[in-house]
Design a protein around this motif. Structure first.
Motif, PDB file in Angstrom:
ATOM      1  N   GLU A 118       0.726  -1.267   0.085  1.00 22.05           N
ATOM      2  CA  GLU A 118      -0.201  -0.104   0.037  1.00 22.05           C
ATOM      3  C   GLU A 118       0.717   1.408  -0.024  1.00 22.05           C
ATOM      4  O   GLU A 118       0.600   2.241  -0.833  1.00 22.05           O
ATOM      5  N   VAL A 119       1.871   1.252   0.704  1.00 18.28           N
ATOM      6  CA  VAL A 119       2.895   2.531   0.646  1.00 18.28           C
ATOM      7  C   VAL A 119       4.262   1.839   0.882  1.00 18.28           C
ATOM      8  O   VAL A 119       4.624   0.650   1.013  1.00 18.28           O
ATOM      9  N   GLY A 120       5.134   2.817   0.204  1.00 20.71           N
ATOM     10  CA  GLY A 120       6.478   2.423   0.118  1.00 20.71           C
ATOM     11  C   GLY A 120       7.484   3.464  -0.530  1.00 20.71           C
ATOM     12  O   GLY A 120       6.889   4.416  -0.616  1.00 20.71           O
ATOM     13  N   LEU A 121       8.250   3.025  -1.064  1.00 23.22           N
ATOM     14  CA  LEU A 121       9.266   3.850  -1.841  1.00 23.22           C
ATOM     15  C   LEU A 121       8.713   4.685  -3.016  1.00 23.22           C
ATOM     16  O   LEU A 121       8.924   5.954  -3.080  1.00 23.22           O
ATOM     17  N   SER A 122       7.956   3.871  -3.715  1.00 22.33           N
ATOM     18  CA  SER A 122       7.299   4.577  -4.988  1.00 22.33           C
ATOM     19  C   SER A 122       6.416   5.725  -4.370  1.00 22.33           C
ATOM     20  O   SER A 122       6.117   6.816  -5.011  1.00 22.33           O
ATOM     21  N   THR A 123       5.506   5.692  -3.206  1.00 21.30           N
ATOM     22  CA  THR A 123       4.704   6.705  -2.823  1.00 21.30           C
ATOM     23  C   THR A 123       5.464   7.912  -2.241  1.00 21.30           C
ATOM     24  O   THR A 123       4.923   8.819  -2.445  1.00 21.30           O
ATOM     25  N   ILE A 124       6.522   7.708  -1.684  1.00 23.17           N
ATOM     26  CA  ILE A 124       7.510   8.838  -1.022  1.00 23.17           C
ATOM     27  C   ILE A 124       7.973   9.425  -2.489  1.00 23.17           C
ATOM     28  O   ILE A 124       8.197  10.785  -2.497  1.00 23.17           O
ATOM     29  N   LEU A 125       8.559   8.764  -3.404  1.00 20.52           N
ATOM     30  CA  LEU A 125       9.361   9.261  -4.544  1.00 20.52           C
ATOM     31  C   LEU A 125       8.269   9.997  -5.381  1.00 20.52           C
ATOM     32  O   LEU A 125       8.434  10.914  -5.975  1.00 20.52           O
ATOM     33  N   ALA A 126       6.926   9.745  -5.478  1.00 22.16           N
ATOM     34  CA  ALA A 126       5.939  10.249  -6.097  1.00 22.16           C
ATOM     35  C   ALA A 126       5.442  11.436  -5.518  1.00 22.16           C
ATOM     36  O   ALA A 126       4.381  12.006  -5.995  1.00 22.16           O
ATOM     37  N   GLY A 127       5.840  11.543  -4.195  1.00 23.27           N
ATOM     38  CA  GLY A 127       5.138  12.673  -3.629  1.00 23.27           C
ATOM     39  C   GLY A 127       3.704  12.458  -2.795  1.00 23.27           C
ATOM     40  O   GLY A 127       3.157  13.471  -2.190  1.00 23.27           O
ATOM     41  N   GLN A 128       3.262  11.304  -2.917  1.00 22.31           N
ATOM     42  CA  GLN A 128       2.162  10.778  -2.264  1.00 22.31           C
ATOM     43  C   GLN A 128       2.386  10.652  -0.786  1.00 22.31           C
ATOM     44  O   GLN A 128       1.262  10.656  -0.176  1.00 22.31           O
ATOM     45  N   LEU A 129       3.318  10.605  -0.462  1.00 16.91           N
ATOM     46  CA  LEU A 129       3.649  10.213   0.889  1.00 16.91           C
ATOM     47  C   LEU A 129       4.703  11.424   1.436  1.00 16.91           C
ATOM     48  O   LEU A 129       6.110  11.333   0.880  1.00 16.91           O
TER      49      LEU A 129
ATOM     50  N   PRO B  78      16.779  -6.179  16.533  1.00 20.59           N
ATOM     51  CA  PRO B  78      16.701  -4.517  16.776  1.00 20.59           C
ATOM     52  C   PRO B  78      17.553  -3.886  15.893  1.00 20.59           C
ATOM     53  O   PRO B  78      18.732  -4.233  15.598  1.00 20.59           O
ATOM     54  N   GLY B  79      17.222  -2.567  15.595  1.00 21.26           N
ATOM     55  CA  GLY B  79      18.124  -1.693  14.589  1.00 21.26           C
ATOM     56  C   GLY B  79      17.801  -1.914  12.892  1.00 21.26           C
ATOM     57  O   GLY B  79      18.493  -1.220  12.179  1.00 21.26           O
ATOM     58  N   LEU B  80      16.984  -2.879  12.746  1.00 26.50           N
ATOM     59  CA  LEU B  80      16.546  -3.046  11.304  1.00 26.50           C
ATOM     60  C   LEU B  80      15.242  -2.435  11.082  1.00 26.50           C
ATOM     61  O   LEU B  80      14.169  -3.038  11.473  1.00 26.50           O
ATOM     62  N   ASP B  81      15.514  -1.768   9.973  1.00 26.37           N
ATOM     63  CA  ASP B  81      14.097  -0.992   9.323  1.00 26.37           C
ATOM     64  C   ASP B  81      13.762  -1.606   7.767  1.00 26.37           C
ATOM     65  O   ASP B  81      15.007  -1.755   7.277  1.00 26.37           O
ATOM     66  N   ILE B  82      12.685  -1.877   7.498  1.00 32.74           N
ATOM     67  CA  ILE B  82      12.410  -2.205   6.194  1.00 32.74           C
ATOM     68  C   ILE B  82      11.512  -1.291   5.623  1.00 32.74           C
ATOM     69  O   ILE B  82      10.477  -0.987   6.054  1.00 32.74           O
ATOM     70  N   LEU B  83      11.847  -0.853   4.244  1.00 35.18           N
ATOM     71  CA  LEU B  83      10.935  -0.151   3.376  1.00 35.18           C
ATOM     72  C   LEU B  83      10.653  -0.680   2.255  1.00 35.18           C
ATOM     73  O   LEU B  83      11.671  -0.927   1.397  1.00 35.18           O
ATOM     74  N   LEU B  84       9.391  -1.379   1.955  1.00 31.03           N
ATOM     75  CA  LEU B  84       9.160  -1.995   0.990  1.00 31.03           C
ATOM     76  C   LEU B  84       8.971  -0.987  -0.439  1.00 31.03           C
ATOM     77  O   LEU B  84       9.074   0.228  -0.152  1.00 31.03           O
ATOM     78  N   SER B  85       8.653  -1.551  -1.470  1.00 30.86           N
ATOM     79  CA  SER B  85       8.740  -0.702  -2.686  1.00 30.86           C
ATOM     80  C   SER B  85       7.231  -0.011  -3.005  1.00 30.86           C
ATOM     81  O   SER B  85       7.539   1.092  -3.603  1.00 30.86           O
ATOM     82  N   GLY B  86       6.284  -0.337  -2.281  1.00 33.78           N
ATOM     83  CA  GLY B  86       4.996   0.145  -2.726  1.00 33.78           C
ATOM     84  C   GLY B  86       4.473   0.075  -3.908  1.00 33.78           C
ATOM     85  O   GLY B  86       4.946  -0.948  -4.509  1.00 33.78           O
TER      86      GLY B  86
END
Length: 731
Positions: free
Chosen positions: A574-585, A601-609
């Motif tokens: 639903e959300v991810g890298l593409s929504t951030i790059l497209a300005g939707q987030l 601990p210390g691991l974050d995951i950003l999906l593609s969107g």
């Protein structure tokens, strides 16, 4: 195939070829001896090969065909052949044989029968023996035996007739040659006697070396020896006289007086002994006067009268010495001249004697050659005459040197087709064809399967080697809610932390952290040549092992075409890298798109969107650079799981924004040309400023490539540990 083939029966006979008999007409002196015969191994082998060739000759074959009337048998009737049918299609038929003529006058019938006969005949020499094996194959076993026995009998008869013909012809030839040889022998004997008289050599009977010819004596050679000795003596005398003359010519009394003490010149100077004695006496008186003069000068001075008187005597004595030396010089010169004249006369005599000796030697050589020719001619004549007397007797005692060891019998079982041989041949052919196909497939297979080949392709060693592992299907919990199955691949760093795959990941982590030239790369792009090579598995597990070391790690699914991390972590797009790059987030609110794993601990995951329309443009935008710059301030490592290099350009565009690129290749799957093109594409984009490392994935621990890289294939340190049960908590 064997069922359809005609049964062929082979009859075999063995014959022994003895050494050539000594009863043939020959000039060899050993032929009449009991041990005579052929003792040369090469000649024996040639005799066997000759008999084998005669057995295969068309002449014997024709005789057997006519004697047994083989043309009328069913085995030799014309039959259809595929080769003959093909030849008839492309070549005009030959003229037909005349009707009712003999076989020798019918070329077509004769050639057909001879060809068929020779195709079924086999003649073989048994190595190491004098035995020849004769075999003939036919569909009729009795006919095969009759053909072999008739062929052997024809060979025996041929051998007997040929030997008798040779002796008869030789006897006739000798009769025509004996009279001529007798005349030639007499002429050579007369020539030898004439030349012996001209040489002047006398044979002294009873004084030779026991050969019955005596010792040769020549007055010319005797005179030549004496002349040679005279020349040598005269030359020696000239040398000595010349040396004495040179000594005397110097006029030095001291040197002249030393002649008797010289061992080389003492004998030649013996004729001057009187002169030497006079000079010696005068030199003694000279020495006495010099002593008296010196004594008076010392006592009375030069004005003393007696001194003048003694000086006058001294002058007279010195003049006498000079005169005596002059007389010796004249005598030595005369003796030297006489010695030269004597030497010249001796040389003239020597030259004359040598010329006579050379002439005599030429005649002696001619005599020796004539004597040798006469002796050889006489010996040959006598030998031929002796053999001629035996020829008439030998003609009645001819025998063949061929013995039948084993006559041919009708075989009870067919020799062809050989069913076990055909089966073995079929198996061998199939095995050979299989091996050839395996080699062809291996040569055409360009998949990466060798470390050395990979190093040659890259120009450097691979960044790491990862063994294959079996995924364990256990659930994890993300963001407070659990999921049952992590898609296609398990997170091995969590499920089996002591496995060989995870240990290889830790080695890769160590390599990254110890990169030469400053700080380790902070932003890593993990990509591959094509899909299915394990880049998502590597990026997710590498992020886990980096975070397990206490680092803050961000794992980003940068594959905006066919993302995979959401399947691996069982989440939505639903959300991810593409929504951030497209300005939707907005950037400020992007934290809600991050996922955390409570077990790491210390691991974050950003999906593609959601999948955008223009992914390459988004990844190459300035906003992507701003995000990376922003993340650099929050995280120790940022791992981007990019799209494959060859199908799309997303990872090529993204590679210019990262610190290092890991190019994943799967063992026995990735083609060498694909990897090479990917490397060249990335290097063309990055140049030499950023590092590109190749990681070979999915290598079986039993594979040769794994052993060559690590030096071992198994270890007790790779043990199964207690797996996490029920899942991990995520905040």
């Amino acid at each position: 195939m064997c069922i359809l083939m005609t049964r062929r029966y082979t009859a075999v006979a063995e014959i022994q070829v003895q050494k050539p008999n000594s009863d043939s007409l020959t000039l060899d002196s050993n032929a009449a001896s009991p041990a005579g015969g052929d003792t040369d191994p090469n000649s024996a082998s040639m005799n066997l090969e000759t008999q084998a060739t005669v057995l295969e000759s068309p002449a014997l074959a024709m005789k057997v065909i006519e004697d047994l009337h083989l043309e009328d048998t069913s085995a030799f009737k014309p039959h259809f052949t595929f080769t003959g049918w093909v030849n008839s299609l492309f070549s005009p038929p030959p003229p037909a044989d005349p009707a009712g003529v003999a076989l020798s006058a019918a070329p077509l019938r004769r050639d057909r029968l001879l060809k068929q006969f020779q195709e079924n005949l086999e003649v073989k020499i048994i190595p190491g023996t004098r035995v020849i094996e004769v075999a003939f194959s036919s569909s009729d076993p009795n006919l095969a035996a009759r053909v072999v026995n008739q062929l052997v009998a024809s060979l025996v008869n041929y051998s007997f007739q040929s030997r008798r013909t040779v002796d008869t012809e030789a006897s006739k030839f000798l009769e025509s040659q004996l009279a001529e040889m007798k005349a030639d022998s007499d002429a050579l004997e007369q020539k030898a006697v004439k030349l012996q008289k001209q040489t002047g050599v006398v044979q002294v009977a009873g004084s030779g070396d026991g050969d019955g010819q005596g010792q040769a004596y020549s007055s010319t050679l005797d005179q030549l020896q004496k002349a040679t000795a005279a020349v040598s003596q005269a030359h020696t005398n000239v040398i000595l006289k010349g040396a004495i003359y040179e000594v005397v010519k110097s006029g030095d009394p001291e040197t002249i007086m030393g002649l008797p003490s010289n061992t080389a010149l003492a004998g030649a100077a013996s004729g001057m002994s009187n002169d030497l004695a006079v000079i010696s006496s005068l030199r003694t008186r000279e020495a006495t006067l010099n002593g008296q003069i010196n004594e008076l000068l010392a006592k009375f001075g030069p004005a003393y009268p007696k001194v003048d008187e003694l000086k006058a005597d001294l002058t007279a004595i010195q003049n006498s010495i000079k005169e005596e030396i002059q007389r010796m010089r004249d005598r030595a010169r005369n003796e030297y001249v006489v010695a030269q004249q004597v030497e010249s006369g001796a040389k003239q005599l020597y030259d004359a004697e040598k010329q006579r000796a050379d002439e005599m030697n030429d005649k002696a050589v001619q005599y020796s050659m004539a004597r040798q020719q006469a002796d050889q001619s006489r010996s040959l004549y006598e030998k031929l005459q002796s053999r001629m007397k035996e020829a008439g007797v030998l003609e009645g005692f001819h025998s063949s040197n061929i013995t039948v060891v084993s006559p041919a019998l009708a075989p009870s079982a067919p020799s062809r087709p050989n069913i076990p041989l055909y089966l073995a041949g079929s198996l061998a052919t199939g095995l050979l064809f299989g091996c050839i196909m395996a080699v062809v497939v291996d040569l055409m297979d360009s998949k990466i399967a060798d470390i050395h080949g990979l190093e040659s392709l890259m120009g450097e060693a691979p960044f790491g080697i990862l063994p294959s592992f079996a995924a364990k299907k256990k659930g994890l919990r993300l963001s407070g809610h659990s999921f049952a199955l992590p898609g296609r691949e398990a997170i091995a760093a969590l499920k089996d932390p002591h496995s060989a795959y995870v240990e290889a990941l830790r080695a890769l982590r160590t390599t990254l952290l110890s990169t030469r030239g400053g700080a380790p790369p902070q932003v890593l792009l993990v990509t591959s040549s094509t899909e299915g090579e394990g880049k998502s598995t590597l990026s997710s597990n590498l992020a886990v092992v980096l975070a397990q070391q206490g680092k803050r790690v961000l794992l980003v699914d940068a594959d905006l075409r066919r993302p995979n991390l959401h399947v691996l972590f069982n989440s939505s797009l639903e959300v991810g890298l593409s929504t951030i790059l497209a300005g939707q987030l907005s950037v400020d609110a992007m934290g809600q798109a991050f996922l955390q794993v409570e077990a790491v601990p210390g691991l974050d995951i950003l999906l593609s969107g959601p999948i955008p329309a223009y992914s390459a443009e988004l990844l190459g935008s300035s906003k992507m650079r701003q995000l990376l710059d922003l993340w650099r301030g929050y995280y120790d490592f940022i791992i981007l799981d990019g799209a494959p290099v060859l199908p799309v350009t997303d990872s090529v565009v993204l590679s210019s924004q990262v610190d290092a690129t890991l190019l994943v290749a799967r063992y026995q799957s990735t083609q060498q040309q694909s990897l090479d093109l990917s490397l060249r594409t990335l290097r063309a984009q990055l140049g030499t400023n950023r590092h590109i490392g190749v990681v070979l994935n999915g290598v079986e621990r039993t594979a040769d490539a794994y052993y060559k890289y690590y030096g071992f294939s198994n270890s007790t340190y790779y043990t199964n540990t207690k797996r996490l049960g029920g899942g991990s908590e995520i905040s």
